[in-house]
Scaffold this motif. Sequence first.
Motif, mmCIF file in Angstrom:
data_model
loop_
_atom_site.group_PDB
_atom_site.id
_atom_site.type_symbol
_atom_site.label_atom_id
_atom_site.label_comp_id
_atom_site.label_asym_id
_atom_site.label_seq_id
_atom_site.Cartn_x
_atom_site.Cartn_y
_atom_site.Cartn_z
ATOM 1 N N ASN A 162 0.830 -1.135 0.053
ATOM 2 C CA ASN A 162 0.195 0.097 0.113
ATOM 3 C C ASN A 162 0.709 1.182 0.143
ATOM 4 O OD1 ASN A 162 -2.565 -1.208 0.089
ATOM 5 N ND2 ASN A 162 -1.956 -1.998 1.937
ATOM 6 N N LEU A 163 2.166 1.377 0.685
ATOM 7 C CA LEU A 163 2.675 2.515 0.726
ATOM 8 C C LEU A 163 3.501 2.513 -0.777
ATOM 9 C CD1 LEU A 163 5.428 2.180 3.661
ATOM 10 C CD2 LEU A 163 3.462 3.845 3.260
ATOM 11 N N GLY A 164 3.708 1.434 -1.477
ATOM 12 C CA GLY A 164 3.972 1.439 -3.020
ATOM 13 C C GLY A 164 2.994 2.156 -3.758
ATOM 14 N N PHE A 165 1.576 1.648 -3.410
ATOM 15 C CA PHE A 165 0.668 2.361 -4.393
ATOM 16 C C PHE A 165 0.428 3.829 -4.139
ATOM 17 C CE2 PHE A 165 -1.739 -1.921 -5.061
ATOM 18 C CZ PHE A 165 -1.124 -2.071 -6.240
ATOM 19 N N LYS A 166 0.723 4.091 -2.924
ATOM 20 C CA LYS A 166 0.670 5.844 -2.543
ATOM 21 C C LYS A 166 1.730 6.373 -3.187
ATOM 22 C CE LYS A 166 -1.194 5.081 2.116
ATOM 23 N NZ LYS A 166 -0.971 5.468 3.633
ATOM 24 N N ASP A 167 3.008 5.635 -3.444
ATOM 25 C CA ASP A 167 4.003 6.269 -4.150
ATOM 26 C C ASP A 167 3.403 6.481 -5.702
ATOM 27 O OD1 ASP A 167 5.723 6.116 -2.119
ATOM 28 O OD2 ASP A 167 6.936 4.245 -2.785
ATOM 29 N N VAL A 168 3.005 5.223 -6.168
ATOM 30 C CA VAL A 168 2.312 5.441 -7.519
ATOM 31 C C VAL A 168 1.545 6.713 -7.736
ATOM 32 C CG1 VAL A 168 0.858 4.315 -9.383
ATOM 33 C CG2 VAL A 168 2.380 2.893 -8.071
ATOM 34 N N ALA A 169 0.518 6.611 -6.732
ATOM 35 C CA ALA A 169 -0.625 8.084 -7.192
ATOM 36 C C ALA A 169 0.188 9.242 -6.793
ATOM 37 C CB ALA A 169 -1.626 7.766 -5.680
ATOM 38 N N ALA A 170 1.304 9.428 -6.173
ATOM 39 C CA ALA A 170 1.717 10.721 -5.895
ATOM 40 C C ALA A 170 2.759 11.009 -7.221
ATOM 41 C CB ALA A 170 2.525 10.659 -4.608
ATOM 42 N N LEU A 171 3.487 9.962 -7.433
ATOM 43 C CA LEU A 171 4.219 10.090 -8.462
ATOM 44 C C LEU A 171 3.756 10.371 -9.897
ATOM 45 C CD1 LEU A 171 7.499 10.254 -9.669
ATOM 46 C CD2 LEU A 171 7.332 7.788 -9.658
ATOM 47 N N ALA A 172 2.823 9.660 -10.397
ATOM 48 C CA ALA A 172 2.057 10.015 -11.514
ATOM 49 C C ALA A 172 1.382 11.211 -11.477
ATOM 50 C CB ALA A 172 0.841 8.749 -11.559
ATOM 51 N N GLN A 173 0.812 11.795 -10.398
ATOM 52 C CA GLN A 173 0.279 12.867 -10.464
ATOM 53 C C GLN A 173 1.307 14.318 -10.536
ATOM 54 O OE1 GLN A 173 -2.849 13.832 -7.351
ATOM 55 N NE2 GLN A 173 -2.707 16.033 -7.626
ATOM 56 N N THR A 174 2.494 13.839 -9.953
ATOM 57 C CA THR A 174 3.668 14.942 -10.199
ATOM 58 C C THR A 174 3.866 14.947 -11.694
ATOM 59 O OG1 THR A 174 4.394 14.475 -7.860
ATOM 60 C CG2 THR A 174 5.947 15.413 -9.463
ATOM 61 N N ILE A 175 4.287 13.874 -12.306
ATOM 62 C CA ILE A 175 4.570 13.639 -13.688
ATOM 63 C C ILE A 175 3.515 14.283 -14.779
ATOM 64 C CG2 ILE A 175 5.150 12.192 -15.431
ATOM 65 C CD1 ILE A 175 6.334 10.232 -13.314
ATOM 66 N N VAL A 176 2.460 14.033 -14.453
ATOM 67 C CA VAL A 176 1.212 14.338 -15.496
ATOM 68 C C VAL A 176 1.069 15.853 -15.230
ATOM 69 C CG1 VAL A 176 -1.220 14.207 -15.907
ATOM 70 C CG2 VAL A 176 0.117 12.306 -15.572
ATOM 71 N N GLU A 177 1.087 16.496 -13.995
ATOM 72 C CA GLU A 177 0.847 17.988 -13.928
ATOM 73 C C GLU A 177 2.101 18.600 -14.292
ATOM 74 O OE1 GLU A 177 -0.488 18.536 -9.974
ATOM 75 O OE2 GLU A 177 -2.568 17.622 -10.246
ATOM 76 N N ALA A 178 2.990 18.133 -14.111
ATOM 77 C CA ALA A 178 4.270 18.844 -14.609
ATOM 78 C C ALA A 178 4.308 18.848 -16.116
ATOM 79 C CB ALA A 178 5.835 18.066 -13.961
ATOM 80 N N ASP A 179 3.974 17.811 -16.814
ATOM 81 C CA ASP A 179 3.821 17.687 -18.241
ATOM 82 C C ASP A 179 2.776 18.697 -18.784
ATOM 83 O OD1 ASP A 179 4.398 16.196 -20.921
ATOM 84 O OD2 ASP A 179 2.263 15.846 -20.793
ATOM 85 N N ARG A 180 1.726 18.763 -18.060
ATOM 86 C CA ARG A 180 0.784 19.504 -18.535
ATOM 87 C C ARG A 180 1.211 21.177 -18.436
ATOM 88 N NH1 ARG A 180 -4.279 16.515 -15.806
ATOM 89 N NH2 ARG A 180 -4.473 14.847 -17.340
ATOM 90 N N ASN A 181 1.854 21.371 -17.549
ATOM 91 C CA ASN A 181 2.400 22.694 -17.427
ATOM 92 C C ASN A 181 3.676 23.115 -18.062
ATOM 93 O OD1 ASN A 181 0.149 23.422 -15.395
ATOM 94 N ND2 ASN A 181 1.411 22.622 -13.659
ATOM 95 N N GLY A 182 4.142 22.210 -18.741
ATOM 96 C CA GLY A 182 5.272 22.380 -19.892
ATOM 97 C C GLY A 182 6.433 22.303 -18.996
ATOM 98 N N LEU A 183 6.831 21.701 -17.848
ATOM 99 C CA LEU A 183 7.719 21.647 -17.083
ATOM 100 C C LEU A 183 8.550 20.388 -17.499
ATOM 101 C CD1 LEU A 183 6.414 22.382 -13.645
ATOM 102 C CD2 LEU A 183 7.317 24.097 -15.110
ATOM 103 N N ASP A 184 9.698 20.385 -17.249
ATOM 104 C CA ASP A 184 10.775 19.036 -17.411
ATOM 105 C C ASP A 184 10.008 18.073 -16.255
ATOM 106 O OD1 ASP A 184 12.480 17.281 -17.535
ATOM 107 O OD2 ASP A 184 14.292 18.661 -17.552
ATOM 108 N N ILE A 185 9.631 16.932 -16.618
ATOM 109 C CA ILE A 185 9.250 15.916 -15.777
ATOM 110 C C ILE A 185 10.502 15.007 -15.221
ATOM 111 C CG2 ILE A 185 7.110 15.515 -17.160
ATOM 112 C CD1 ILE A 185 8.505 12.993 -18.491
ATOM 113 N N GLY A 186 11.593 15.345 -15.597
ATOM 114 C CA GLY A 186 12.721 14.808 -14.872
ATOM 115 C C GLY A 186 13.440 15.648 -13.943
ATOM 116 N N LEU A 209 15.020 18.013 -10.896
ATOM 117 C CA LEU A 209 14.965 17.764 -9.508
ATOM 118 C C LEU A 209 14.015 18.539 -8.935
ATOM 119 C CD1 LEU A 209 18.596 17.275 -8.329
ATOM 120 C CD2 LEU A 209 16.615 15.812 -7.991
ATOM 121 N N ASP A 210 13.727 19.864 -9.417
ATOM 122 C CA ASP A 210 12.542 20.728 -8.677
ATOM 123 C C ASP A 210 11.185 19.843 -8.877
ATOM 124 O OD1 ASP A 210 12.651 21.221 -11.566
ATOM 125 O OD2 ASP A 210 12.646 23.377 -11.008
ATOM 126 N N THR A 211 11.243 19.348 -10.061
ATOM 127 C CA THR A 211 9.798 18.714 -10.256
ATOM 128 C C THR A 211 9.647 17.622 -9.392
ATOM 129 O OG1 THR A 211 9.437 19.328 -12.762
ATOM 130 C CG2 THR A 211 8.297 17.549 -11.918
#
Length: 404
Positions: free
Chosen positions: A301-325, A327-329
């Motif tokens: 379940n900790l791993g699935f929480k990681d999934v939810a947080a990381l996926a949201q971080t990546i997707v929202e950064a991509d939509r905002n035109g930010l570099d998904i990789g 460090l600040d992202t």
Amino acid sequence: MKDIVIVGGGYVGLSVAVAVKKAAPHLDIELMEAAPAHVWEKDERASAIIAAAINMLKTLELWDEIKDHAQPINEMIVTDSETGEPVKPVFLTFGERGEASDPFAYMIPNVAMVRALRRAADTLGITIRHDAAVTDFSAEGGHAKLTLADGEKIATRLVVACDGVRSRLRDMAGIKTVKFDYGQSGIVTTVAHERLHNGRAEEHFLPAGPFAILPLTGNRSSLVWTERTEDAQRLVDSDDMVFEAELERRFGHHLGKLTLAGGRRAFPLGLTLSRSFIAPRLALAGDAAHGIHPISGQGLNLGFKDVAALAQTIVEADRNGLDIGALDTLERYQRWRRFDTVRMGMTTDVLNRLFSNDIGPLRMARDFGLGVVDRMPRLKRYFIEEASGRTARDLPKLLAGEPL
């Protein structure tokens, strides 16, 4: 150049790939070091998945394929006794008087989860490679470079390491860990029994460690049986008669005659916490970031929480035109997950030390504490909601049942 390369094709790696690809189909995602079908289809284990993670599976449109294999946990009891006591006194119960309106967790066979995730990945066009082992990792400016065993080199904007508690990617990136070996192993097996379990989970605190009985569909239960490492290996290597006799001493007779319904394996138990969840162009998720004691059933379940947080971080950064990789992202992901992970790691560590012994005064104190909690309905409801994963203040969208 790839957008994302995920190393490790288990539940967490597959979930990251599916979650991101569903929300951002234009991203080029490749998943490697995935177990081939003939390996993962032989996995007889099952996992307790909390309600918040079930929300994520529903949002990712995986639940319809999984639900027929899932057994809701409707009730839980906690006992504290000697190993061979014929009657184990119950000090704490959850769920028996309607403390929760719906199940706070489900038991799901691992193979059912992987099958649904693999089909979703195939449908979404995610590349899955079984024979590609990563031998080197480096971050160079705007991309990461991976070297495979056959000499192939892959450039990508982001690497997600989901390669387990002994993560090689974590070591290649120079990320240090805090480690502790408990000197215990968890024996995992499945039993069939004569009587219905009615969706009740049981956690028996015994001197060598917790003995958890977790309900599966039908008259079957999954066991996570903690023993000292040397005793665990002896039990796994023993013949069926010896193993079943020791099993019966701990399980009891309340569900009738027991029959082994699967193989048995022992896994070493310890605490592993990564000092950082990120490095340039790299994010750790799942057991690569943390490995905890199974006493609370929260590891996956900790791993699935990681999934939810990381996926949201990546997707929202991509939509905002930010570099998904960048460090600040990735810092957002680390802030989101690190405190919760450390808190859970420390909690399971304290619980294991508190209950895996037979010290008289300590046993009296912990039993008194369990009894007090059992008589406080509001406190029990709080613990159930905490266990379900639905109470976090900044809950990632997928865990709240919202699409990215």
